[in-house]
Scaffold this motif. Structure first.
Motif, PDB file in Angstrom:
ATOM      1  N   ALA A   1      -0.400 -14.751  21.751  1.00  0.00           N
ATOM      2  CA  ALA A   1       0.189 -13.654  20.982  1.00  0.00           C
ATOM      3  C   ALA A   1       1.149 -12.843  21.843  1.00  0.00           C
ATOM      4  N   ASP A   2       2.394 -12.691  21.377  1.00  0.00           N
ATOM      5  CA  ASP A   2       3.325 -11.801  22.058  1.00  0.00           C
ATOM      6  C   ASP A   2       3.095 -10.374  21.552  1.00  0.00           C
ATOM      7  N   ASP A   3       3.913  -9.429  22.004  1.00  0.00           N
ATOM      8  CA  ASP A   3       3.692  -8.021  21.645  1.00  0.00           C
ATOM      9  C   ASP A   3       3.730  -7.806  20.135  1.00  0.00           C
ATOM     10  N   ALA A   4       4.653  -8.492  19.470  1.00  0.00           N
ATOM     11  CA  ALA A   4       4.771  -8.324  18.020  1.00  0.00           C
ATOM     12  C   ALA A   4       3.540  -8.880  17.310  1.00  0.00           C
ATOM     13  N   ALA A   5       3.055 -10.027  17.780  1.00  0.00           N
ATOM     14  CA  ALA A   5       1.861 -10.629  17.164  1.00  0.00           C
ATOM     15  C   ALA A   5       0.629  -9.772  17.414  1.00  0.00           C
ATOM     16  N   VAL A   6       0.533  -9.197  18.610  1.00  0.00           N
ATOM     17  CA  VAL A   6      -0.605  -8.313  18.913  1.00  0.00           C
ATOM     18  C   VAL A   6      -0.621  -7.130  17.961  1.00  0.00           C
ATOM     19  N   ALA A   7       0.534  -6.500  17.761  1.00  0.00           N
ATOM     20  CA  ALA A   7       0.604  -5.346  16.859  1.00  0.00           C
ATOM     21  C   ALA A   7       0.265  -5.751  15.428  1.00  0.00           C
ATOM     22  N   GLU A   8       0.772  -6.903  14.987  1.00  0.00           N
ATOM     23  CA  GLU A   8       0.502  -7.370  13.633  1.00  0.00           C
ATOM     24  C   GLU A   8      -0.981  -7.669  13.442  1.00  0.00           C
ATOM     25  N   LEU A   9      -1.578  -8.334  14.420  1.00  0.00           N
ATOM     26  CA  LEU A   9      -2.989  -8.698  14.309  1.00  0.00           C
ATOM     27  C   LEU A   9      -3.886  -7.467  14.356  1.00  0.00           C
TER      28      LEU A   9
END
Length: 375
Positions: free
Chosen positions: A212-220
């Motif tokens: 997970a990149d930063d965007a995926a971390v925030a989304e998750l």
């Protein structure tokens, strides 16, 4: 001198037994007069069931389940005297996901459905208790997949079943169906105490390990926040901030919602494999206790195996020495956790050499360290 060698597995390179045998071989080569005993350990993550099978015997049940990326994988669980020991990584572990696949898309869509299938299999076998080892997962789906496999299906406002993965939980409205566990006691054996959400939660801390990149971390993290409300409605209480809710990509939260109790995976294994008896013998024979894992870092100090061994050694007044793949914990932090000395294979021989020959370089590290602590 009596030496206890009690490591965890070393990531994807060495099992706990292989690591213990490598350390013991190096130690014996350097200090042949020492009595070296090996006690392979696990803290709930990868190797949990294997270590318990070695120590306790029992019957291993194997079946095909849905893997983290939706493909079939072979999962298993251990039955001993009416208790099922189930390692979540067997069904949704990182070892089922190739390095090239650890990208944001996989992090968003990986599922724990196979874990639920193993739980259902154990339920059908008539066990009275199921202990789920948490750790090493490739998922960040809050245990939604596991619940679906048990009969509690996450759906949206229109009652449509959600697709696999944590990202889809952003539109979760409720759980449909029922998970009849028939009075079976559920225990979550966790390797960490992280909450579900926030900077110390499942997505922020463990998501990057899963691609997970930063965007995926925030989304998750946002999607898990929605799912936390659904779990609270189902359970009749908030589980998001309970210890181990964030374990195994939030699988801990789903188990808590099902009424699971939480125990330290390291503490449970320590008891079941008889580590205290071996530590008593080491204390009588002069010690020390040797432990280790792939990476001795700040997460190691949050209830993982090394801290359990260190506490046991400190209680008996014997040193605890860590031999790890890599060491990033400072001396002061290590000492505060009861670790007298920590040594990294990569620091001693380089990362490339340690990955090319993990057992050989670990044995060599043990041989280097042994004269400082052996007879």
């Amino acid at each position: 001198m009596r030496i206890v060698v009690a490591p965890d597995s070393f990531g994807g390179t060495l099992s706990a037994r292989e690591a213990a045998e490598a350390i013991a071989a190096g130690w014996r080569r350097a200090v042949p007069g020492d009595d070296v005993r090996i006690v392979p350990l696990a803290d709930g993550g990868t190797g949990f069931a294997e270590v318990l099978h070695t120590a306790l015997g029992g019957t291993v049940h194997t079946r095909e389940v849905v893997g983290p990326l939706g493909d079939p994988v072979t999962g298993s669980w251990l039955e001993v005297d009416g208790t099922a020991y189930l390692e979540c990584a067997a069904a949704c572990g990182l070892h089922h996901v190739g390095r090239a696949d650890r990208v944001p898309g996989a992090a968003r869509s990986a599922t724990s459905y196979g874990v639920g299938q193993l739980l259902a299999d154990a339920r059908s076998a008539g066990v009275r208790r199921i202990v789920v080892g948490l750790g090493g997962s490739a998922t960040t789906d809050g245990g939604a997949g596991m619940l679906a496999a048990l009969g509690l299906v996450p759906v949206d406002e229109d009652g449509l079943e959600l697709p696999y993965g944590g990202a889809a939980l952003a539109t979760c409205a409720r759980l449909d169906g029922d998970a009849d566990l028939g009075g079976i006691e559920i225990v979550a054996a966790s390797d960490v105490d992280n909450p579900l959400l926030g900077p110390h939660g499942a997505a922020a801390v463990f998501g990057p390990q899963k691609g997970a990149d930063d965007a995926a971390v925030a989304e998750l993290d946002a999607a898990l926040g929605v799912f936390a409300g659904v779990l609270a409605t189902f359970a009749g209480r908030e589980v998001r901030d309970e210890a181990a809710a964030g374990a195994a990509g939030g699988l801990g939260a789903a188990l808590l919602a099902l009424g699971a109790g939480v125990v330290s995976g390291a503490g449970l294994v320590r008891e079941l494999v008889g580590l205290d008896t071996e530590l008593d013998a080491a204390a009588a024979g002069g010690g020390p206790a040797i432990t280790g894992e792939g990476s001795f870092d700040w997460q190691s100090l949050r209830g993982k195996l090394i801290t359990a061994v260190a506490r046991g050694a400190a209680d008996r007044g014997i040193p605890c020495v860590v031999l790890a793949g890599q060491v990033s914990v400072g001396r002061r932090e290590a000492a505060a956790a009861g670790v007298d000395s920590a040594h990294g294979v990569a620091d001693e021989f380089g990362l490339e050499a340690s990955m090319a020959d993990p057992a050989g370089t670990l044995a060599e590290l043990a041989a280097t360290v042994a004269p400082r602590w052996g007879r």
